[in-house]
Design an enzyme around this catalytic site. Structure first.
Site, mmCIF file in Angstrom:
data_model
loop_
_atom_site.group_PDB
_atom_site.id
_atom_site.type_symbol
_atom_site.label_atom_id
_atom_site.label_comp_id
_atom_site.label_asym_id
_atom_site.label_seq_id
_atom_site.Cartn_x
_atom_site.Cartn_y
_atom_site.Cartn_z
ATOM 1 N N HIS A 25 0.956 -1.390 0.179
ATOM 2 C CA HIS A 25 -0.047 -0.122 -0.118
ATOM 3 C C HIS A 25 1.000 1.193 0.032
ATOM 4 O O HIS A 25 1.598 1.173 0.936
ATOM 5 C CB HIS A 25 -0.975 -0.105 1.150
ATOM 6 C CG HIS A 25 -1.908 1.285 1.305
ATOM 7 N ND1 HIS A 25 -2.958 1.183 0.476
ATOM 8 C CD2 HIS A 25 -1.713 2.285 2.010
ATOM 9 C CE1 HIS A 25 -3.851 2.208 1.079
ATOM 10 N NE2 HIS A 25 -2.981 2.815 1.715
ATOM 11 N N ASP A 27 1.108 5.276 -0.037
ATOM 12 C CA ASP A 27 0.340 6.360 0.311
ATOM 13 C C ASP A 27 0.938 7.897 -0.349
ATOM 14 O O ASP A 27 2.300 7.989 0.171
ATOM 15 C CB ASP A 27 0.501 6.631 1.951
ATOM 16 C CG ASP A 27 -0.750 5.866 2.456
ATOM 17 O OD1 ASP A 27 -1.553 5.655 2.126
ATOM 18 O OD2 ASP A 27 -0.143 5.359 3.447
ATOM 19 N N HIS A 58 -2.719 4.716 -2.856
ATOM 20 C CA HIS A 58 -3.762 5.459 -2.340
ATOM 21 C C HIS A 58 -3.560 7.026 -2.450
ATOM 22 O O HIS A 58 -2.389 7.587 -2.223
ATOM 23 C CB HIS A 58 -3.721 5.312 -0.867
ATOM 24 C CG HIS A 58 -4.620 6.003 0.132
ATOM 25 N ND1 HIS A 58 -4.504 5.778 1.287
ATOM 26 C CD2 HIS A 58 -5.537 6.801 -0.261
ATOM 27 C CE1 HIS A 58 -5.458 6.829 1.805
ATOM 28 N NE2 HIS A 58 -6.201 7.220 0.768
ATOM 29 N N GLY A 134 -2.670 11.788 7.099
ATOM 30 C CA GLY A 134 -1.598 12.830 6.737
ATOM 31 C C GLY A 134 -0.431 12.500 7.395
ATOM 32 O O GLY A 134 0.693 12.399 6.879
ATOM 33 N N PHE A 135 -0.516 11.583 8.444
ATOM 34 C CA PHE A 135 0.523 11.296 9.232
ATOM 35 C C PHE A 135 0.700 9.642 9.491
ATOM 36 O O PHE A 135 -0.669 9.263 9.975
ATOM 37 C CB PHE A 135 0.988 12.240 10.411
ATOM 38 C CG PHE A 135 1.452 13.406 9.931
ATOM 39 C CD1 PHE A 135 2.669 13.836 9.570
ATOM 40 C CD2 PHE A 135 0.422 14.479 9.928
ATOM 41 C CE1 PHE A 135 2.921 15.140 9.232
ATOM 42 C CE2 PHE A 135 0.714 15.692 9.711
ATOM 43 C CZ PHE A 135 2.060 15.904 8.832
ATOM 44 N N GLY A 136 1.583 9.050 9.862
ATOM 45 C CA GLY A 136 1.540 7.648 9.948
ATOM 46 C C GLY A 136 1.414 7.817 11.937
ATOM 47 O O GLY A 136 1.505 8.749 12.274
ATOM 48 N N GLY A 137 1.162 6.437 12.304
ATOM 49 C CA GLY A 137 1.490 6.373 13.888
ATOM 50 C C GLY A 137 0.105 6.947 14.554
ATOM 51 O O GLY A 137 0.287 7.011 15.874
ATOM 52 N N ASP A 167 -7.609 1.656 6.560
ATOM 53 C CA ASP A 167 -6.324 2.270 6.758
ATOM 54 C C ASP A 167 -6.237 3.283 7.888
ATOM 55 O O ASP A 167 -6.831 4.225 7.865
ATOM 56 C CB ASP A 167 -6.166 2.930 5.394
ATOM 57 C CG ASP A 167 -4.621 3.576 5.050
ATOM 58 O OD1 ASP A 167 -3.818 3.225 5.989
ATOM 59 O OD2 ASP A 167 -4.461 4.083 3.921
ATOM 60 N N GLY A 168 -5.163 3.001 8.789
ATOM 61 C CA GLY A 168 -4.926 3.900 9.733
ATOM 62 C C GLY A 168 -5.016 3.327 11.246
ATOM 63 O O GLY A 168 -6.082 3.014 11.420
ATOM 64 N N GLY A 189 0.704 -0.167 8.553
ATOM 65 C CA GLY A 189 1.996 0.393 8.358
ATOM 66 C C GLY A 189 2.861 0.283 9.523
ATOM 67 O O GLY A 189 3.776 -0.410 9.785
HETATM 68 ZN ZN ZN Z 1 -3.272 4.787 2.649
#
Ligand code: ZN
Length: 209
Positions: A25, A27, A58, A134-137, A167-168, A189
């Site tokens: 995936h 981003d 994505h 916008g941001f991972g984590g 996702d997220g 992720g």
């Molecule tokens: Zn994504």
């Protein structure tokens, strides 16, 4: 891929293959629709010959219609586009299909499920964002699961076969809740790349779901 080490993407992707995951995936953020910048078509083009993984791209862009062709030519197998910006979503989905890739629509946690309803017979996948992109984590927003349940009900009523993806903030704890709410495709992720045993992580997701 956002959560991987960006200076050694090809190596981290080998880790995805080694854990027997089948999709990667990717981003893509434009610093406009979302307050961050990530990868461009060149990254996808450079990765393409290095992996057999299904490249799930994505697009978190204000103007995805202007970029779908570039990403498909770069090697994307699937392109998903958000329903929040104002552009011709239906025509863009058609364009993705015509260019030979699979297509899908994406909606943010603050967007109602009804926003994707007009496109359900046109897509291979519906992606529900379980964090504000916008941001991972970030942590997972459980309220989104009511919407995936609704979309799964529409899928059944209309006898359609698109996937439902989240996702997220997905991890081994919330994945079973997602599964109960109609989800069949999971983007991991941080939980994957930071896990000590990635094989075990994948097995846990599979077992729990
Ligand atoms: Zn994504």
């Amino acid at each position: 891929m956002l959560a991987a080490d960006h200076t050694r993407l090809a190596d981290d992707i080998k880790g995805v293959e080694a854990a027997e995951c089948s999709w990667l995936h990717v981003d893509i953020m434009d610093g406009h629709f979302v307050p961050n910048l990530t990868f461009g078509p060149q990254t996808v083009a450079d990765l393409r010959p290095k992996t057999e993984l299904f490249l799930d791209v994505h697009l978190m862009l204000d103007n995805p219609q202007d970029f779908v062709e570039l990403f498909i030519k770069a090697g994307a197998d699937q392109v998903t586009i958000h329903v929040e910006p104002s552009y011709d979503i239906s025509a863009t989905l058609l364009k993705i299909r015509e260019l030979g890739a699979k297509c899908g629509v994406v909606f943010n946690p603050g967007t109602p499920a009804s926003a994707v309803q007009p496109y359900l017979d046109q897509v291979d996948i519906v992606l529900a964002m379980t964090v504000q992109p916008g941001f991972g984590g970030q942590s997972f927003q459980e309220s989104v699961l009511e919407k995936t349940s609704q979309i799964a009900a529409w899928r059944q009523e209309r006898n359609l076969d698109f996937r439902i993806q989240v996702d997220g903030g997905i991890n081994a704890e919330n994945a079973p809740l997602c599964r109960q709410a109609g989800v069949d495709t999971f983007v991991a992720g941080t939980a994957f790349f930071k896990s000590k045993d990635r094989n075990l992580f994948r097995q846990n997701i599979e077992t729990l779901t």
